[in-house]
Design a protein around this motif. Structure first.
Motif, PDB file in Angstrom:
ATOM      1  N   VAL A 415       0.923  -1.276   0.011  1.00 30.85           N
ATOM      2  CA  VAL A 415      -0.012  -0.060   0.067  1.00 30.85           C
ATOM      3  C   VAL A 415       0.919   1.203   0.068  1.00 30.85           C
ATOM      4  CG1 VAL A 415      -1.828   1.226   1.332  1.00 30.85           C
ATOM      5  CG2 VAL A 415      -1.941  -1.034   1.163  1.00 30.85           C
ATOM      6  N   GLU A 416       2.096   1.342   0.961  1.00 27.57           N
ATOM      7  CA  GLU A 416       2.682   2.466   1.003  1.00 27.57           C
ATOM      8  C   GLU A 416       3.338   3.001  -0.341  1.00 27.57           C
ATOM      9  OE1 GLU A 416       6.341   4.467   3.595  1.00 27.57           O
ATOM     10  OE2 GLU A 416       5.457   2.380   4.075  1.00 27.57           O
ATOM     11  N   THR A 417       3.930   1.705  -1.008  1.00 27.63           N
ATOM     12  CA  THR A 417       4.625   1.922  -2.182  1.00 27.63           C
ATOM     13  C   THR A 417       3.596   2.670  -3.168  1.00 27.63           C
ATOM     14  OG1 THR A 417       6.263   0.517  -1.533  1.00 27.63           O
ATOM     15  CG2 THR A 417       6.081   1.098  -3.876  1.00 27.63           C
ATOM     16  N   ALA A 418       2.508   1.841  -3.304  1.00 29.70           N
ATOM     17  CA  ALA A 418       1.642   2.355  -4.410  1.00 29.70           C
ATOM     18  C   ALA A 418       0.955   3.783  -4.195  1.00 29.70           C
ATOM     19  CB  ALA A 418       0.280   1.225  -4.300  1.00 29.70           C
ATOM     20  N   ARG A 419       0.774   4.175  -2.828  1.00 28.92           N
ATOM     21  CA  ARG A 419       0.368   5.385  -2.675  1.00 28.92           C
ATOM     22  C   ARG A 419       1.447   6.359  -2.919  1.00 28.92           C
ATOM     23  NH1 ARG A 419      -4.084   6.568   0.218  1.00 28.92           N
ATOM     24  NH2 ARG A 419      -5.114   4.962   1.193  1.00 28.92           N
ATOM     25  N   ARG A 420       2.731   6.171  -2.815  1.00 24.18           N
ATOM     26  CA  ARG A 420       3.930   7.215  -3.216  1.00 24.18           C
ATOM     27  C   ARG A 420       3.856   7.410  -4.675  1.00 24.18           C
ATOM     28  NH1 ARG A 420       7.109   4.569   0.452  1.00 24.18           N
ATOM     29  NH2 ARG A 420       8.369   3.242  -1.092  1.00 24.18           N
ATOM     30  N   LEU A 421       3.849   6.289  -5.527  1.00 25.69           N
ATOM     31  CA  LEU A 421       3.653   6.227  -6.895  1.00 25.69           C
ATOM     32  C   LEU A 421       2.466   6.945  -7.403  1.00 25.69           C
ATOM     33  CD1 LEU A 421       4.535   5.258  -9.805  1.00 25.69           C
ATOM     34  CD2 LEU A 421       2.956   3.214  -9.457  1.00 25.69           C
ATOM     35  N   TYR A 422       1.275   6.935  -6.707  1.00 27.61           N
ATOM     36  CA  TYR A 422      -0.104   7.537  -7.166  1.00 27.61           C
ATOM     37  C   TYR A 422       0.102   9.008  -6.952  1.00 27.61           C
ATOM     38  CZ  TYR A 422      -5.091   7.930  -7.904  1.00 27.61           C
ATOM     39  OH  TYR A 422      -6.410   8.137  -8.308  1.00 27.61           O
ATOM     40  N   ASP A 423       1.047   9.394  -5.790  1.00 31.51           N
ATOM     41  CA  ASP A 423       1.040  10.869  -5.564  1.00 31.51           C
ATOM     42  C   ASP A 423       1.983  11.437  -6.607  1.00 31.51           C
ATOM     43  OD1 ASP A 423      -0.968  10.694  -3.511  1.00 31.51           O
ATOM     44  OD2 ASP A 423       0.616  10.472  -1.858  1.00 31.51           O
ATOM     45  N   ASN A 424       2.914  10.786  -6.942  1.00 27.39           N
ATOM     46  CA  ASN A 424       3.870  11.169  -7.697  1.00 27.39           C
ATOM     47  C   ASN A 424       3.419  11.465  -9.218  1.00 27.39           C
ATOM     48  OD1 ASN A 424       6.934  11.680  -8.491  1.00 27.39           O
ATOM     49  ND2 ASN A 424       6.713   9.994  -9.796  1.00 27.39           N
ATOM     50  N   GLY A 432       3.231   6.545 -15.037  1.00 24.41           N
ATOM     51  CA  GLY A 432       4.076   5.775 -14.081  1.00 24.41           C
ATOM     52  C   GLY A 432       3.413   4.232 -14.014  1.00 24.41           C
ATOM     53  N   THR A 433       4.438   3.416 -13.646  1.00 24.95           N
ATOM     54  CA  THR A 433       4.023   2.024 -13.821  1.00 24.95           C
ATOM     55  C   THR A 433       4.676   1.553 -12.155  1.00 24.95           C
ATOM     56  OG1 THR A 433       4.744   1.855 -15.999  1.00 24.95           O
ATOM     57  CG2 THR A 433       4.907  -0.081 -14.828  1.00 24.95           C
ATOM     58  N   ALA A 458      -8.859  21.441 -19.288  1.00 30.83           N
ATOM     59  CA  ALA A 458      -8.330  22.453 -20.242  1.00 30.83           C
ATOM     60  C   ALA A 458      -7.338  23.469 -19.723  1.00 30.83           C
ATOM     61  CB  ALA A 458      -9.450  23.327 -20.962  1.00 30.83           C
ATOM     62  N   ARG A 459      -7.184  23.507 -18.509  1.00 25.73           N
ATOM     63  CA  ARG A 459      -6.223  24.429 -17.827  1.00 25.73           C
ATOM     64  C   ARG A 459      -4.942  23.721 -17.534  1.00 25.73           C
ATOM     65  NH1 ARG A 459      -9.974  26.931 -13.062  1.00 25.73           N
ATOM     66  NH2 ARG A 459     -10.525  24.638 -13.138  1.00 25.73           N
ATOM     67  N   GLY A 460      -5.145  22.369 -17.777  1.00 26.68           N
ATOM     68  CA  GLY A 460      -3.704  21.482 -17.456  1.00 26.68           C
ATOM     69  C   GLY A 460      -3.731  21.046 -15.934  1.00 26.68           C
ATOM     70  N   LYS A 461      -5.021  21.000 -15.396  1.00 29.52           N
ATOM     71  CA  LYS A 461      -4.838  20.615 -13.945  1.00 29.52           C
ATOM     72  C   LYS A 461      -5.220  19.095 -14.081  1.00 29.52           C
ATOM     73  CE  LYS A 461      -7.192  21.447  -9.532  1.00 29.52           C
ATOM     74  NZ  LYS A 461      -7.872  22.276  -8.722  1.00 29.52           N
ATOM     75  N   VAL A 462      -4.555  18.384 -12.914  1.00 30.84           N
ATOM     76  CA  VAL A 462      -5.233  16.734 -12.948  1.00 30.84           C
ATOM     77  C   VAL A 462      -6.509  16.764 -12.291  1.00 30.84           C
ATOM     78  CG1 VAL A 462      -4.371  14.536 -12.091  1.00 30.84           C
ATOM     79  CG2 VAL A 462      -2.682  15.938 -12.790  1.00 30.84           C
ATOM     80  N   VAL A 463      -7.359  16.007 -13.230  1.00 31.75           N
ATOM     81  CA  VAL A 463      -8.952  15.925 -12.675  1.00 31.75           C
ATOM     82  C   VAL A 463      -9.040  14.278 -12.222  1.00 31.75           C
ATOM     83  CG1 VAL A 463      -9.814  17.655 -13.657  1.00 31.75           C
ATOM     84  CG2 VAL A 463      -9.489  15.639 -14.843  1.00 31.75           C
ATOM     85  N   SER A 464      -8.317  13.546 -12.842  1.00 27.98           N
ATOM     86  CA  SER A 464      -8.567  12.150 -12.698  1.00 27.98           C
ATOM     87  C   SER A 464      -7.132  11.098 -13.225  1.00 27.98           C
ATOM     88  CB  SER A 464      -9.949  11.553 -13.068  1.00 27.98           C
ATOM     89  OG  SER A 464      -9.842  11.758 -14.742  1.00 27.98           O
ATOM     90  N   MET A 465      -7.610   9.932 -12.866  1.00 28.94           N
ATOM     91  CA  MET A 465      -6.551   9.078 -13.547  1.00 28.94           C
ATOM     92  C   MET A 465      -6.914   7.831 -14.072  1.00 28.94           C
ATOM     93  SD  MET A 465      -3.172   7.303 -11.499  1.00 28.94           S
ATOM     94  CE  MET A 465      -2.857   8.922 -10.909  1.00 28.94           C
ATOM     95  N   ILE A 466      -6.610   7.560 -15.252  1.00 31.15           N
ATOM     96  CA  ILE A 466      -6.789   6.412 -16.183  1.00 31.15           C
ATOM     97  C   ILE A 466      -5.787   5.329 -15.855  1.00 31.15           C
ATOM     98  CG2 ILE A 466      -5.812   7.025 -18.175  1.00 31.15           C
ATOM     99  CD1 ILE A 466      -8.336   5.582 -19.367  1.00 31.15           C
ATOM    100  N   ALA A 467      -6.077   4.052 -15.709  1.00 33.98           N
ATOM    101  CA  ALA A 467      -4.908   2.780 -15.444  1.00 33.98           C
ATOM    102  C   ALA A 467      -5.449   1.990 -16.370  1.00 33.98           C
ATOM    103  CB  ALA A 467      -5.146   2.617 -13.970  1.00 33.98           C
ATOM    104  N   ALA A 468      -4.454   1.198 -16.901  1.00 33.58           N
ATOM    105  CA  ALA A 468      -4.392  -0.190 -17.443  1.00 33.58           C
ATOM    106  C   ALA A 468      -3.649  -1.198 -16.681  1.00 33.58           C
ATOM    107  CB  ALA A 468      -4.032   0.058 -18.797  1.00 33.58           C
TER     108      ALA A 468
END
Length: 822
Positions: A415-424, A432-433, A458-468
């Protein structure tokens, strides 16, 4: 039109030409590199193989000469008898002559000549107790001399046994070794030629290094040989007489001789000639075809492009009524693409919207039917959308997944490693992978690999994340299995030496103290393999590994660091507890041997450091030296224990008729008493009669108990028991004095026996006695492959074997004992 066509043809042709030239240069350069690399890689292999071949041949001849020197007829110093025996060996072994040299250096040869060799180095070395081989030149002949010390029954060197081998024959043997296009020759450590394809180089005692002093053509070769001799081996190239050679130098292991393998560079690079021709032909053909194709294609381009550009100009001015020719739209090239593109642009906005809707529908179908997992999450990791493929991988229904936090189903360790990756990913706005485990509905964890990409507004702000995400569970398990195999020993399951050394290096980097190290060496493991077989050796090794592992603390590192060595790395352990662990291992070995018919013995060494100034390599060396000192005390007792186990195994296998040993001892003793032997000699004979077939413990049961005749291959395997028994007897202080009898008890009076082919008086009398008694009892007893013979048949067989298989004198005495002396 012509200008465009000519330009296209010119550009196209020039491109092809440059490509062909570039490919050709690369192909030639790369091929040259590969050929040179292959030569430099292969020549040391040829050199090493040639060196081992020649070395083994010479060592075999020295071993044969040592065996001859140990015969009684040589050791008794009666030259007429020595000469007779040696003349036979000259015929058998193909030597020029053989002879015996007294300590004063007077050599008597089978050629009826006497030569003074007192100042020859090979003679002086042999007098010191070493078997030697050296070149020897005099006015009459060039020879390779082999010398072996002759030791009497009081272990005194009483002379030297000499064999002269024709130098030319040795030279032809070396020159005849097949090495493809290369050729081998032999030099000594001063550069003098010992063997060479040009025998004149040998006859004239050419020194290839000294030759450079007056012949500049040999300077490059001399430098190469000098450097290789200093280094002990070498590979490289040199120039000789205007031609370049590749060469390798390997040590021979005898008399500081070296094998040199050379091959001309022209022969190595010969395949390039064909490559030049092929590249030239291909370049010409491609250039011609390319120019023709470019010219023809250019004629089909200029007019359509001009026509289409006019319609695009009208569209730019707002006229969308134009229509291109249907023929242009049907073309299957870029011009057709331009034409069809124009038609699409001129269509109504309605068609564009319809196509966008269709495209969206197709994207949804793809995501809902793909194997990989596709999901959309908010910035806190809560699921907003998941593809149906989640159901087959996780076991959860889509409706149960949407709205949940992605981190809730992860393994707690990830969990801790995944949260750091998500935040990064959110912070950097870059994909990121990550690799982590998720819990399925059945409670099982599976490994996933996920690629996350932030979605921006449109303003370049992160609103969500798509993951595969992709299921990599099987791949991860395979990787862990491979990692386990890389770090562990396949037989014992312990860590291997590579892992052990990495841990020592890590302790050095951490400057950790205290640290202790224990090295355990299994005594006599090689001897167990040679006598009881590798399966017994593996079982012994597994037993040792289990005992050491059980005695080692949980936080220690236990590894197999050699064929018969185990190591224990003890971080945070000082010398006192390390010695306590070593004592526990010794007690565990004693307990094991007390309750098992086993022969486990280990020499143990301990060492440690209490200051980071000492390296772990130094600690390892200290422990190893302590282990070596203990091993000096263990070696003989361990080998004797092996012999005891072999004796037990011999009795357990019961490979002979019950009572055979007792009867054999009685029969042999009866013959010895007829010969008025002393009791001490009779006792040795009795012991020999008991253990003469001890080597059969190393013969497979399928051969030993086979009913019917043995195949030639099985008979060859059975014949090895004499040599196996010889090695076993030599390893026991109680049997070493009968080891020679065990080796020779299957020799025949006429020389038709094995393993040495001895004949007559060269066969020890004890062997001749036991051979008769053993044959009698074998014919008088039931065997797996036949019933016992009648008494008359046995007597007839013994008499027929007299003078061929058996000593006639012993047969006569034995028949007297049986009452058949008529």
């Amino acid at each position: 039109m012509k200008t465009i066509g000519l330009r296209l043809a010119l550009y196209f042709g020039l491109t092809i030409l440059l490509a062909c030239v570039g490919i050709g240069v690369f192909a030639i350069s790369y091929s040259s590199y590969i050929l040179e690399e292959a030569a430099e890689r292969t020549l040391p292999v040829y050199g090493n193989g040639t060196a081992r071949l020649v070395e083994n041949s010479l060592k075999t001849q020295l071993a044969t000469l040592d065996t001859i020197a140990q015969r009684n007829v040589i050791r008794e110093l009666n030259w007429p008898e020595q000469k007779s025996a040696l003349s036979k060996e000259v015929d058998r072994l193909g030597y020029l002559h053989m002879g015996f040299a007294r300590p004063d250096g007077q050599l008597m040869t089978t050629n009826d000549t006497t030569v003074d060799i007192s100042n020859q180095s090979f003679f002086l070395q042999a007098l010191e107790g070493r078997s030697v081989i050296a070149p020897y030149q005099d006015t009459s002949e060039n020879t390779i001399m082999l010398g072996s010390p002759v030791i009497d029954h009081n272990d005194n060197i009483v002379g030297v046994l000499i064999a002269a081998m024709e130098w030319r024959k040795f030279n032809d043997t070396v020159a005849g070794i097949e090495l493809g296009s290369g050729s081998p020759f032999i030099i000594d450590n001063q550069g003098q030629v010992i063997a060479h394809p040009d025998y004149d180089e040998v006859l004239h005692q050419v020194n290839l290094i000294q030759r450079a002093e007056y012949d500049d053509d040999y300077r490059d070769l001399a430098d190469f040989l000098s450097n290789s001799i200093i280094e002990g081996t070498g590979r490289g190239h040199f120039r000789l007489a205007g031609e370049e050679y590749y060469a390798a130098v390997e040590p021979l292991g005898i008399n500081d001789w070296f094998v040199v393998v050379e091959v001309p560079r022209a022969e190595v690079m010969a395949p390039l000639n064909d490559l030049y021709k092929v590249l030239f032909v291909i370049t010409v053909l491609l250039l011609f075809l390319g120019l023709m194709i470019a010219y023809l294609a250019s004629r089909q381009i200029a007019f359509p492009i001009r026509h289409i550009s006019q319609h695009y100009a009208r569209m730019a001015s707002g006229d969308f009524s134009g229509t291109l020719d249907v023929g242009l739209q049907k073309r299957r090239d870029e011009i057709g693409e331009l034409a069809r593109g124009y038609q699409q642009i001129s269509r109504s906005l309605n068609r564009t919207i319809t196509e966008l809707e269709a495209s969206e529908q197709r994207f949804r179908m793809i995501t809902e039917n793909m194997v990989d997992l596709v999901s959309l999450t908010d910035l806190n990791g809560y699921m907003q959308y998941v593809s149906p493929s989640h159901e087959s991988i996780t076991g959860w229904k889509v409706r149960h997944i949407v709205g949940r936090c992605v981190f809730d189903s992860m393994h707690p360790d990830d969990v801790e490693t995944a949260r750091r990756l998500y935040d990064n990913i959110v912070r950097s706005k870059r994909p990121g992978t990550g690799i982590y485990r998720i819990m399925r509905a059945d409670g099982e964890y599976r490994w996933l690999e996920t690629v996350g990409k932030p979605l921006l507004d449109a303003r370049g702000k992160v609103v969500s994340m798509i993951a595969a995400s992709r299921d990599i569970h099987e791949r991860r398990q395979s990787e862990e299995q491979i990692r386990y195999m890389i770090e562990h020993d396949t037989l014992t399951g312990l860590y291997n030496r590579r892992y052990f050394e990495n841990q020592m290096q890590l302790l050095d980097e951490q400057l950790l103290v205290p640290v202790s190290l224990i090295i355990c060496d299994i005594d006599g493991l090689k001897f167990v393999n040679d006598t009881l077989g590798h399966q017994a050796g593996d079982e012994l090794l597994l037993t040792a590994a289990e005992i050491v592992s059980n005695a080692a603390p949980e936080e220690s590192v236990v590894a197999r660091i050699g064929g018969d060595e185990l190591g224990i790395l003890l971080p945070n352990y000082s010398a006192e507890p390390a010695n306590y662990i070593a004592d526990n291992i010794r007690k565990a070995i004693a307990n094991h041997n007390a309750s098992n018919s086993n022969i486990l013995s280990m020499s143990i060494g301990t060492a440690g450091r209490d200051t980071p100034d000492l390296s772990m390599a130094f600690v390892f060396k200290e422990a190893n030296q302590q282990m070596d000192r203990e091993k000096l005390l263990h070696n003989q007792s361990a080998r004797s224990a092996v012999v005891d186990v072999v004796m037990s195994a011999l009795e357990a296998r019961d490979f002979v008729t019950e009572g055979h040993t007792d009867r054999l001892q009685d029969l042999s003793t009866a013959i010895a008493r007829k010969l008025d032997w002393s009791e001490s000699r009779i006792n040795a004979l009795t012991l020999f009669a008991r253990f003469h077939d001890i080597g059969k413990v190393g013969v497979p049961d399928a051969i030993l108990f086979k009913e019917g005749r043995l195949t030639p291959e099985e008979y060859e395997e059975m014949k090895k028991h004499s040599e196996i028994g010889f090695r076993i007897a030599q390893s026991s202080p109680d049997l070493v004095h009968i080891a020679d009898f065990v080796l020779k008890h299957h020799e025949w009076w006429d020389g038709g026996g094995y393993p040495l082919g001895l004949k007559g008086e060269d066969i020890p009398l004890e062997c001749r006695i036991v051979a008769v008694a053993d044959a009698y009892d074998a014919m008088n007893s039931d065997r797996p492959y036949r019933q016992a013979l009648q008494h008359d048949e046995i007597i007839r067989e013994l008499r027929e074997g007299s003078g061929s298989q058996f000593d006639p004198t012993i047969i006569k005495i034995f028949l007297q004992i049986l009452g058949e002396d008529d």
